[in-house]
Design a protein around this motif. Sequence first.
Motif, PDB file in Angstrom:
ATOM      1  N   ALA A  78       8.440   9.245  -8.093  1.00 13.62           N
ATOM      2  CA  ALA A  78       8.913   8.505  -6.926  1.00 13.62           C
ATOM      3  C   ALA A  78       9.075   7.019  -7.199  1.00 13.62           C
ATOM      4  CB  ALA A  78       7.950   8.706  -5.768  1.00 13.62           C
ATOM      5  N   GLN A  79       8.844   6.565  -8.415  1.00 13.71           N
ATOM      6  CA  GLN A  79       8.907   5.146  -8.719  1.00 13.71           C
ATOM      7  C   GLN A  79      10.251   4.723  -9.276  1.00 13.71           C
ATOM      8  OE1 GLN A  79       5.574   3.829 -11.018  1.00 13.71           O
ATOM      9  NE2 GLN A  79       4.114   4.838  -9.693  1.00 13.71           N
ATOM     10  N   ALA A  80      11.273   5.455  -8.951  1.00  9.60           N
ATOM     11  CA  ALA A  80      12.613   5.114  -9.425  1.00  9.60           C
ATOM     12  C   ALA A  80      13.015   3.752  -8.870  1.00  9.60           C
ATOM     13  CB  ALA A  80      13.606   6.187  -8.985  1.00  9.60           C
ATOM     14  N   ASP A  81      14.056   3.164  -9.446  1.00  8.24           N
ATOM     15  CA  ASP A  81      14.523   1.858  -9.018  1.00  8.24           C
ATOM     16  C   ASP A  81      15.370   1.920  -7.750  1.00  8.24           C
ATOM     17  OD1 ASP A  81      13.255   0.585 -11.094  1.00  8.24           O
ATOM     18  OD2 ASP A  81      14.982   0.745 -12.427  1.00  8.24           O
ATOM     19  N   ASP A  82      15.500   3.087  -7.149  1.00  9.01           N
ATOM     20  CA  ASP A  82      16.276   3.267  -5.946  1.00  9.01           C
ATOM     21  C   ASP A  82      15.556   2.621  -4.767  1.00  9.01           C
ATOM     22  OD1 ASP A  82      17.250   6.192  -3.992  1.00  9.01           O
ATOM     23  OD2 ASP A  82      17.807   4.099  -3.842  1.00  9.01           O
ATOM     24  N   ASP A  83      16.148   1.572  -4.190  1.00 15.47           N
ATOM     25  CA  ASP A  83      15.513   0.855  -3.088  1.00 15.47           C
ATOM     26  C   ASP A  83      15.906   1.405  -1.726  1.00 15.47           C
ATOM     27  OD1 ASP A  83      14.155  -0.735  -4.820  1.00 15.47           O
ATOM     28  OD2 ASP A  83      15.423  -2.492  -4.560  1.00 15.47           O
ATOM     29  N   ASP A  84      16.722   2.432  -1.669  1.00 19.34           N
ATOM     30  CA  ASP A  84      17.137   2.989  -0.387  1.00 19.34           C
ATOM     31  C   ASP A  84      15.929   3.459   0.407  1.00 19.34           C
ATOM     32  OD1 ASP A  84      19.806   2.536  -0.861  1.00 19.34           O
ATOM     33  OD2 ASP A  84      20.141   4.518  -1.737  1.00 19.34           O
ATOM     34  N   GLY A  85      15.888   3.066   1.651  1.00 14.33           N
ATOM     35  CA  GLY A  85      14.827   3.530   2.536  1.00 14.33           C
ATOM     36  C   GLY A  85      13.585   2.660   2.575  1.00 14.33           C
ATOM     37  N   TRP A  86      13.480   1.649   1.742  1.00 16.79           N
ATOM     38  CA  TRP A  86      12.302   0.776   1.762  1.00 16.79           C
ATOM     39  C   TRP A  86      12.373  -0.134   2.986  1.00 16.79           C
ATOM     40  CZ3 TRP A  86       8.099   1.464  -1.078  1.00 16.79           C
ATOM     41  CH2 TRP A  86       8.203   2.209  -2.250  1.00 16.79           C
ATOM     42  N   GLN A  87      11.245  -0.243   3.693  1.00 17.16           N
ATOM     43  CA  GLN A  87      11.150  -1.060   4.898  1.00 17.16           C
ATOM     44  C   GLN A  87      10.049  -2.106   4.723  1.00 17.16           C
ATOM     45  OE1 GLN A  87      13.188  -0.628   7.627  1.00 17.16           O
ATOM     46  NE2 GLN A  87      14.236   0.845   6.321  1.00 17.16           N
ATOM     47  N   PRO A  88      10.266  -3.331   5.173  1.00 20.07           N
ATOM     48  CA  PRO A  88       9.208  -4.342   5.073  1.00 20.07           C
ATOM     49  C   PRO A  88       8.019  -3.971   5.941  1.00 20.07           C
ATOM     50  CG  PRO A  88      11.122  -5.218   6.247  1.00 20.07           C
ATOM     51  CD  PRO A  88      11.478  -3.837   5.791  1.00 20.07           C
ATOM     52  N   TYR A  89       6.833  -4.323   5.472  1.00 27.97           N
ATOM     53  CA  TYR A  89       5.598  -4.129   6.231  1.00 27.97           C
ATOM     54  C   TYR A  89       4.826  -5.438   6.199  1.00 27.97           C
ATOM     55  CZ  TYR A  89       0.943  -2.776   7.638  1.00 27.97           C
ATOM     56  OH  TYR A  89      -0.258  -2.713   8.288  1.00 27.97           O
ATOM     57  N   HIS A  90       4.409  -5.901   7.351  1.00 25.86           N
ATOM     58  CA  HIS A  90       3.613  -7.124   7.426  1.00 25.86           C
ATOM     59  C   HIS A  90       2.386  -6.855   8.284  1.00 25.86           C
ATOM     60  CE1 HIS A  90       6.706  -9.410   5.424  1.00 25.86           C
ATOM     61  NE2 HIS A  90       7.588  -8.867   6.237  1.00 25.86           N
ATOM     62  N   GLY A  91       1.242  -7.074   7.690  1.00 26.97           N
ATOM     63  CA  GLY A  91      -0.014  -6.896   8.408  1.00 26.97           C
ATOM     64  C   GLY A  91      -0.300  -8.096   9.281  1.00 26.97           C
ATOM     65  N   GLN A  92      -1.440  -8.043   9.940  1.00 32.81           N
ATOM     66  CA  GLN A  92      -1.860  -9.118  10.827  1.00 32.81           C
ATOM     67  C   GLN A  92      -3.174  -9.708  10.336  1.00 32.81           C
ATOM     68  OE1 GLN A  92      -2.230  -7.212  14.617  1.00 32.81           O
ATOM     69  NE2 GLN A  92      -0.074  -6.732  14.771  1.00 32.81           N
ATOM     70  N   LYS A 141       4.194  11.839   3.525  1.00 31.86           N
ATOM     71  CA  LYS A 141       3.954  11.079   2.294  1.00 31.86           C
ATOM     72  C   LYS A 141       4.716   9.758   2.391  1.00 31.86           C
ATOM     73  CE  LYS A 141       4.414  11.436  -2.748  1.00 31.86           C
ATOM     74  NZ  LYS A 141       4.900  12.300  -3.838  1.00 31.86           N
ATOM     75  N   VAL A 142       3.969   8.643   2.234  1.00 32.77           N
ATOM     76  CA  VAL A 142       4.548   7.311   2.354  1.00 32.77           C
ATOM     77  C   VAL A 142       4.201   6.514   1.100  1.00 32.77           C
ATOM     78  CG1 VAL A 142       4.636   5.186   3.721  1.00 32.77           C
ATOM     79  CG2 VAL A 142       4.295   7.402   4.867  1.00 32.77           C
ATOM     80  N   LEU A 143       5.200   5.896   0.501  1.00 27.20           N
ATOM     81  CA  LEU A 143       4.993   5.041  -0.670  1.00 27.20           C
ATOM     82  C   LEU A 143       4.845   3.597  -0.208  1.00 27.20           C
ATOM     83  CD1 LEU A 143       7.731   6.482  -3.065  1.00 27.20           C
ATOM     84  CD2 LEU A 143       5.356   7.230  -2.757  1.00 27.20           C
ATOM     85  N   TRP A 144       4.004   2.856  -0.917  1.00 34.68           N
ATOM     86  CA  TRP A 144       3.770   1.438  -0.650  1.00 34.68           C
ATOM     87  C   TRP A 144       3.991   0.668  -1.946  1.00 34.68           C
ATOM     88  CZ3 TRP A 144       2.165  -0.625   4.035  1.00 34.68           C
ATOM     89  CH2 TRP A 144       1.830   0.302   5.017  1.00 34.68           C
ATOM     90  N   ARG A 145       4.548  -0.539  -1.812  1.00 33.46           N
ATOM     91  CA  ARG A 145       4.720  -1.399  -2.984  1.00 33.46           C
ATOM     92  C   ARG A 145       4.828  -2.846  -2.534  1.00 33.46           C
ATOM     93  NH1 ARG A 145      11.064  -0.500  -4.773  1.00 33.46           N
ATOM     94  NH2 ARG A 145      11.955  -1.698  -3.046  1.00 33.46           N
ATOM     95  N   GLY A 146       4.628  -3.732  -3.503  1.00 31.50           N
ATOM     96  CA  GLY A 146       4.888  -5.133  -3.248  1.00 31.50           C
ATOM     97  C   GLY A 146       3.707  -6.051  -3.437  1.00 31.50           C
ATOM     98  N   PRO A 147       4.009  -7.342  -3.414  1.00 31.45           N
ATOM     99  CA  PRO A 147       2.967  -8.348  -3.564  1.00 31.45           C
ATOM    100  C   PRO A 147       2.196  -8.560  -2.261  1.00 31.45           C
ATOM    101  CG  PRO A 147       5.120  -9.400  -3.491  1.00 31.45           C
ATOM    102  CD  PRO A 147       5.348  -7.913  -3.452  1.00 31.45           C
ATOM    103  N   LEU A 148       0.892  -8.720  -2.426  1.00 36.91           N
ATOM    104  CA  LEU A 148       0.008  -8.993  -1.292  1.00 36.91           C
ATOM    105  C   LEU A 148      -1.168  -9.814  -1.800  1.00 36.91           C
ATOM    106  CD1 LEU A 148      -0.901  -8.587   1.664  1.00 36.91           C
ATOM    107  CD2 LEU A 148      -2.105  -6.539   0.872  1.00 36.91           C
ATOM    108  N   ILE A 149      -1.311 -11.023  -1.288  1.00 34.57           N
ATOM    109  CA  ILE A 149      -2.453 -11.869  -1.621  1.00 34.57           C
ATOM    110  C   ILE A 149      -3.118 -12.257  -0.307  1.00 34.57           C
ATOM    111  CG2 ILE A 149      -3.263 -14.006  -2.686  1.00 34.57           C
ATOM    112  CD1 ILE A 149      -0.818 -13.811  -4.563  1.00 34.57           C
ATOM    113  N   LEU A 150      -4.401 -11.961  -0.211  1.00 37.38           N
ATOM    114  CA  LEU A 150      -5.156 -12.198   1.011  1.00 37.38           C
ATOM    115  C   LEU A 150      -6.244 -13.246   0.787  1.00 37.38           C
ATOM    116  CD1 LEU A 150      -5.618  -8.463   2.061  1.00 37.38           C
ATOM    117  CD2 LEU A 150      -3.875 -10.078   2.821  1.00 37.38           C
TER     118      LEU A 150
END
Length: 177
Positions: free
Chosen positions: A29-43, A81-90
């Motif tokens: 599931a780690q293909a370079d296909d970005d179709d369907g990726w949605q931004p997620y922002h926590g609080q 099944k939901v995939l997560w990716r990206g930078p996150l610094i807390l």
Amino acid sequence: MRMPSYRTRSAALAAALATAVLVLASPAAQADDDDGWQPYHGQDYDAPAGTLCPFHLHITDLLDQEETKTVGRYPDGSPEKVLWRGPLILRYTNVDTGAQVDRDQSGRATEYRLPDGSTLWDVPRSSHISAKVHPGNPYHAVGDYVFSGGAVLLVHPDQQVEVLAQHQVENLCQTLA
């Protein structure tokens, strides 16, 4: 990433007493296909003294560019099944003393939403996730934990976090005490 991280990866888990945040994807599931990726922002998150740490803990984003992608659904259309990716610094702050630490929770994760209401988080060795463990949890000591180098976390329907596998772990309550 956060997961069972500073904020839960899903809105439901974020509101849960035991929060987990993380990011991973299976190799297929780690293909370079970005179709369907949605931004997620926590609080931002506040834990009064005694709920996670003996002191008032505040958690905020320094960098949050996480994305999610649903790759499997149940017959009723709900995510399985939901995939997560990206930078996150807390940034974690002991409000009582002003002590702060920043933690990189970037990476990938796979979230499996199980039929019984549990959520299984699978985090690869190259990624990070955090989990909030509240008083009364029969599976793990109370605290706010960051898992690095791979982890598998099970969040039960009652939002209690159970650690099934871990490589490196830090209890931020101890770090900031």
